[in-house]
Design a protein around this motif. Structure first.
Motif, PDB file in Angstrom:
ATOM      1  N   ARG A 133       0.812  -1.223   0.000  1.00 55.21           N
ATOM      2  CA  ARG A 133       0.000   0.000   0.000  1.00 55.21           C
ATOM      3  C   ARG A 133       0.846   1.273   0.000  1.00 55.21           C
ATOM      4  N   SER A 134       2.093   1.165   0.475  1.00 54.76           N
ATOM      5  CA  SER A 134       2.999   2.323   0.478  1.00 54.76           C
ATOM      6  C   SER A 134       4.173   2.106  -0.473  1.00 54.76           C
ATOM      7  N   TYR A 135       4.012   1.171  -1.409  1.00 50.82           N
ATOM      8  CA  TYR A 135       5.027   0.899  -2.435  1.00 50.82           C
ATOM      9  C   TYR A 135       6.369   0.527  -1.813  1.00 50.82           C
ATOM     10  N   PHE A 136       6.300  -0.171  -0.691  1.00 52.84           N
ATOM     11  CA  PHE A 136       7.480  -0.667   0.024  1.00 52.84           C
ATOM     12  C   PHE A 136       8.423   0.443   0.478  1.00 52.84           C
ATOM     13  N   VAL A 137       7.871   1.633   0.715  1.00 52.77           N
ATOM     14  CA  VAL A 137       8.647   2.714   1.321  1.00 52.77           C
ATOM     15  C   VAL A 137       8.773   2.358   2.801  1.00 52.77           C
ATOM     16  N   ASP A 138      10.003   2.227   3.290  1.00 47.96           N
ATOM     17  CA  ASP A 138      10.242   1.876   4.695  1.00 47.96           C
ATOM     18  C   ASP A 138      10.157   3.154   5.532  1.00 47.96           C
ATOM     19  N   GLN A 139       8.943   3.495   5.918  1.00 47.63           N
ATOM     20  CA  GLN A 139       8.701   4.737   6.645  1.00 47.63           C
ATOM     21  C   GLN A 139       9.341   4.722   8.026  1.00 47.63           C
ATOM     22  N   ARG A 140       9.342   3.579   8.656  1.00 51.68           N
ATOM     23  CA  ARG A 140       9.978   3.478   9.976  1.00 51.68           C
ATOM     24  C   ARG A 140      11.442   3.893   9.866  1.00 51.68           C
ATOM     25  N   ASN A 141      12.153   3.321   8.925  1.00 56.43           N
ATOM     26  CA  ASN A 141      13.569   3.616   8.735  1.00 56.43           C
ATOM     27  C   ASN A 141      13.777   5.091   8.387  1.00 56.43           C
ATOM     28  N   ILE A 143      11.925   7.666   9.151  1.00 61.18           N
ATOM     29  CA  ILE A 143      11.641   8.523  10.310  1.00 61.18           C
ATOM     30  C   ILE A 143      12.759   8.402  11.344  1.00 61.18           C
ATOM     31  N   GLU A 144      13.177   7.185  11.646  1.00 56.07           N
ATOM     32  CA  GLU A 144      14.240   6.998  12.633  1.00 56.07           C
ATOM     33  C   GLU A 144      15.542   7.662  12.193  1.00 56.07           C
ATOM     34  N   LYS A 145      15.884   7.566  10.909  1.00 55.02           N
ATOM     35  CA  LYS A 145      17.104   8.218  10.401  1.00 55.02           C
ATOM     36  C   LYS A 145      16.993   9.735  10.431  1.00 55.02           C
ATOM     37  N   ALA A 146      15.811  10.253  10.162  1.00 58.78           N
ATOM     38  CA  ALA A 146      15.616  11.704  10.112  1.00 58.78           C
ATOM     39  C   ALA A 146      15.582  12.333  11.505  1.00 58.78           C
ATOM     40  N   LEU A 147      15.313  11.522  12.534  1.00 57.18           N
ATOM     41  CA  LEU A 147      15.208  12.039  13.904  1.00 57.18           C
ATOM     42  C   LEU A 147      16.207  11.310  14.813  1.00 57.18           C
TER      43      LEU A 147
END
Length: 188
Positions: A133-141, A143-147
């Motif tokens: 549903r999110s085209y395999f974008v690892d949002q967790r990764n 967000i964690e890298k950005a913060l």
């Protein structure tokens, strides 16, 4: 004429039986891959911080459903329906993000907002780790890298087999959860 009618009937019944077998196989696949998420799971803390909260101090909290990076001005979820203030009936359209580019843009927008808000604690919902549903974008990764100044805990709350529903835009397989972030030490 009788023989050709029989061939047509056998062909139709064969196609119907084939479709039924495929449908049953899919239901068995979905049911056999279902695994209830246990209660009281001890999650791992990533990048734990040394600072500790102090009694009597004020802290800020942000809660945010990032909606698997799908929600932009043009997005409407297929299960949503209702009426606009002018009485116009609306029905949602999509089950997945509009595109990978839109999903990345929306996820980056959420990250930008979180950086600007700069709160002590962040509680995020619908964060996809690996999902159609999110085209395999690892949002967790992302967000964690950005913060990097935050400790984080990820708790899976949505782990499904490949869902063929809705037929026009199947949700697919999803591994997603809740991401909790803290500028302070997380004990458990």
């Amino acid at each position: 004429m009788k023989k050709s009618s029989r061939i047509v009937l056998i062909t139709i019944l064969s196609i119907a039986l084939f479709i039924l077998i495929i449908a049953c196989a899919y239901v068995i696949y979905v049911l056999s891959s279902y695994e209830r998420i246990e209660d009281q799971i001890e999650e791992n803390v990533t990048n734990n911080q040394e600072r500790r909260v102090k009694e009597g101090e004020e802290y800020t909290i942000t809660t945010y459903n990032i909606g698997f990076g799908a929600y932009s001005q043009d997005y409407s979820f297929f299960m949503d329906s209702g009426y606009m203030s002018d009485g116009t009936k609306v029905t949602g359209k999509y089950a997945k993000g509009i595109s990978k580019e839109e999903t990345l843009k929306n996820t980056e927008g959420a990250i930008s907002y979180l950086k600007e808000a700069d709160t002590d604690f962040i509680f995020l919902q619908e964060v996809d780790e690996k999902a159609n549903r999110s085209y395999f974008v690892d949002q967790r990764n992302m967000i964690e890298k950005a913060l990097p100044g935050y400790a984080s805990v990820f708790s899976i709350n949505f782990d499904t087999a490949y869902l063929l529903y809705p037929f026009h835009d199947p949700i697919g397989k999803t591994l997603a959860g809740l991401l909790s972030l803290s500028k302070y030490h997380i004990e458990s």
